[in-house]
Design a protein around this motif. Sequence first.
Motif, mmCIF file in Angstrom:
data_model
loop_
_atom_site.group_PDB
_atom_site.id
_atom_site.type_symbol
_atom_site.label_atom_id
_atom_site.label_comp_id
_atom_site.label_asym_id
_atom_site.label_seq_id
_atom_site.Cartn_x
_atom_site.Cartn_y
_atom_site.Cartn_z
ATOM 1 N N ASP A 147 -0.292 -52.990 45.411
ATOM 2 C CA ASP A 147 0.566 -52.158 44.919
ATOM 3 C C ASP A 147 -0.243 -51.599 43.594
ATOM 4 N N GLY A 148 -1.628 -51.988 43.288
ATOM 5 C CA GLY A 148 -2.354 -51.566 42.141
ATOM 6 C C GLY A 148 -1.631 -51.761 40.661
ATOM 7 N N VAL A 149 -0.866 -52.864 40.764
ATOM 8 C CA VAL A 149 -0.348 -53.494 39.400
ATOM 9 C C VAL A 149 -1.437 -54.211 38.725
ATOM 10 N N VAL A 150 -2.096 -53.609 37.410
ATOM 11 C CA VAL A 150 -3.001 -54.347 36.606
ATOM 12 C C VAL A 150 -2.317 -55.592 36.063
ATOM 13 N N ARG A 151 -2.727 -56.752 36.681
ATOM 14 C CA ARG A 151 -2.013 -58.161 36.238
ATOM 15 C C ARG A 151 -2.490 -58.669 34.836
ATOM 16 N N LEU A 152 -3.929 -58.229 34.550
ATOM 17 C CA LEU A 152 -4.605 -58.674 33.312
ATOM 18 C C LEU A 152 -5.947 -57.757 33.148
ATOM 19 N N ALA A 153 -5.803 -57.109 32.103
ATOM 20 C CA ALA A 153 -7.149 -56.456 31.730
ATOM 21 C C ALA A 153 -7.382 -56.752 30.246
ATOM 22 N N PRO A 154 -7.954 -57.931 30.057
ATOM 23 C CA PRO A 154 -7.966 -58.400 28.620
ATOM 24 C C PRO A 154 -8.489 -57.714 27.288
ATOM 25 N N HIS A 155 -9.612 -56.976 27.861
ATOM 26 C CA HIS A 155 -10.227 -55.971 26.752
ATOM 27 C C HIS A 155 -9.343 -54.725 26.620
ATOM 28 N N LEU A 156 -8.711 -54.320 27.530
ATOM 29 C CA LEU A 156 -7.735 -53.361 27.507
ATOM 30 C C LEU A 156 -6.570 -53.617 26.715
ATOM 31 N N HIS A 186 -16.325 -64.835 33.817
ATOM 32 C CA HIS A 186 -15.518 -65.837 33.092
ATOM 33 C C HIS A 186 -15.779 -67.147 33.645
ATOM 34 N N THR A 187 -16.946 -67.169 34.089
ATOM 35 C CA THR A 187 -17.629 -68.567 34.666
ATOM 36 C C THR A 187 -18.054 -69.084 33.197
ATOM 37 N N LEU A 188 -18.352 -70.425 33.169
ATOM 38 C CA LEU A 188 -18.866 -71.010 31.863
ATOM 39 C C LEU A 188 -20.472 -71.403 31.679
ATOM 40 N N VAL A 189 -21.031 -70.414 30.535
ATOM 41 C CA VAL A 189 -22.357 -70.601 30.693
ATOM 42 C C VAL A 189 -22.815 -71.389 29.246
ATOM 43 N N CYS A 208 -9.835 -64.439 27.673
ATOM 44 C CA CYS A 208 -9.318 -65.227 28.553
ATOM 45 C C CYS A 208 -8.622 -66.540 28.210
ATOM 46 N N GLY A 209 -9.043 -67.005 27.153
ATOM 47 C CA GLY A 209 -8.596 -68.254 26.688
ATOM 48 C C GLY A 209 -9.656 -69.387 26.809
ATOM 49 N N ALA A 210 -10.603 -69.317 27.842
ATOM 50 C CA ALA A 210 -11.358 -70.193 27.796
ATOM 51 C C ALA A 210 -12.808 -70.281 26.829
ATOM 52 N N ILE A 211 -13.421 -71.207 26.884
ATOM 53 C CA ILE A 211 -14.693 -71.395 26.076
ATOM 54 C C ILE A 211 -16.032 -71.226 26.679
ATOM 55 N N GLY A 212 -16.778 -70.203 26.085
ATOM 56 C CA GLY A 212 -18.216 -69.992 26.456
ATOM 57 C C GLY A 212 -18.369 -69.205 27.906
ATOM 58 N N CYS A 213 -17.467 -68.263 28.264
ATOM 59 C CA CYS A 213 -17.546 -67.495 29.234
ATOM 60 C C CYS A 213 -18.963 -66.573 29.327
ATOM 61 N N LEU A 214 -19.496 -66.048 30.223
ATOM 62 C CA LEU A 214 -20.395 -65.282 30.423
ATOM 63 C C LEU A 214 -20.307 -64.109 29.388
ATOM 64 N N GLU A 215 -19.257 -63.525 29.461
ATOM 65 C CA GLU A 215 -19.126 -62.056 29.087
ATOM 66 C C GLU A 215 -18.758 -62.264 27.226
ATOM 67 N N THR A 216 -18.508 -63.550 26.911
ATOM 68 C CA THR A 216 -18.636 -63.746 25.446
ATOM 69 C C THR A 216 -20.207 -63.862 24.718
#
Length: 392
Positions: free
Chosen positions: A160-169, A246-249, A258-266
């Motif tokens: 249905d095109g619902v944006v469940r989570l777009a954290p940066h937006l 959002h994988t750990l690096v 997203c709440g996690a520590i050390g994600c790739l995009e951080t």
Amino acid sequence: MNDRAAGTNLDTVRRHNLAAVLGLVHREGPLARSALTQATGLNRSTVGALVAELGELGLVEEREPGANNRVGRPSPVVVPAGRVVAIAVNPEVDAVTVAIVGLDATVQRRVRYPTGHVPTAEEAIAIVSALIDGLRPALAAASRVVGIGVAVPGLVREEDGVVRLAPHLEWTEEPFAAELAAATGFSVLAANDASLGANAERLFGAGRGAADVVYLNGGASGIGAGVIVGGLPLTGISGYAGELGHTLVNSAGVRCHCGAIGCLETEVSQRELLRVLGMDAADADELSRALSAAVGSGDQAVVAEVDRQLGFLATALRNATNVFDPQLIVLGGFLGALHALDPERLPRLVSEQALAASAERLSIVRAELGSDILMIGAAELAFGPLLASPAS
């Protein structure tokens, strides 16, 4: 009873063959009728009838072939109708982009509207509506507008095109597709931006001919990824698969949106590259030029940040290599710019860390579609129903 069943079966076959021919022309570009005959395994008269029907529907055109040295009359060339268009939309943290894309995968017009702040879903819909109004003259020249495809930097529910989570937006549970459809009057489909970028590169860019591809895109809204397995997109049960950003690096890293520590995009981010370059904003091409100039001049702050980010990116790509065993990893956005600084370095770092058997046939390349990639990917989403059933 039997006659009706036979008729239904024949009609089903015809519709399937129409979709097959249109799909080939759409993906491959101009194709001679003889090439379509060979590719489909159908006879010449059947292909001729299918091309004629697609022409009547306004989806393809036939042109005279160029000169060649072959004996006999050359076969007409079938091309996708560029006047059949889709509207592509990409909301980001700092801008909203709208484009018109033809069935020939050509971006005909693109307008980027800088917002100066993170737009709400309501603001993005208002901006898209206004930009579409400004594009009305170009849309009026189209023979058909199939609808809108939206590339969203976040998790989008497929059905249905619902944006469940777009954290940066900062969007959560936003019925973006439905509300944009109500505001514009067009049908709207939405999906994750990186998944759409992966499909675009697979069909029209660096991934053409590759069945197993991992695509990572880096932009102002973070890092997204799309995975192609056996020629098909890996979507997961709800369409959320492929979130390699959002994988750990770095287990000693900072907390992610997203709440996690050390994600790739951080750890690998456009924002940090802009900071060391002394820039407030830049598109992928501008950032690539600035990085190249700074590294070439020996700017130690930029060199150090590039080294740091490439190290964490290599860790993420090692994980992707071990999990998916891809033939190709394609890097878009600022990730492509990082890779282009030294195209041999990242493959070397990944091969040093990944399982040897998984990495031995791996290639890592920069995306070919450049700044058009998400526009083409979003348009492909909108073209999907037409390509699946041209006669409907």
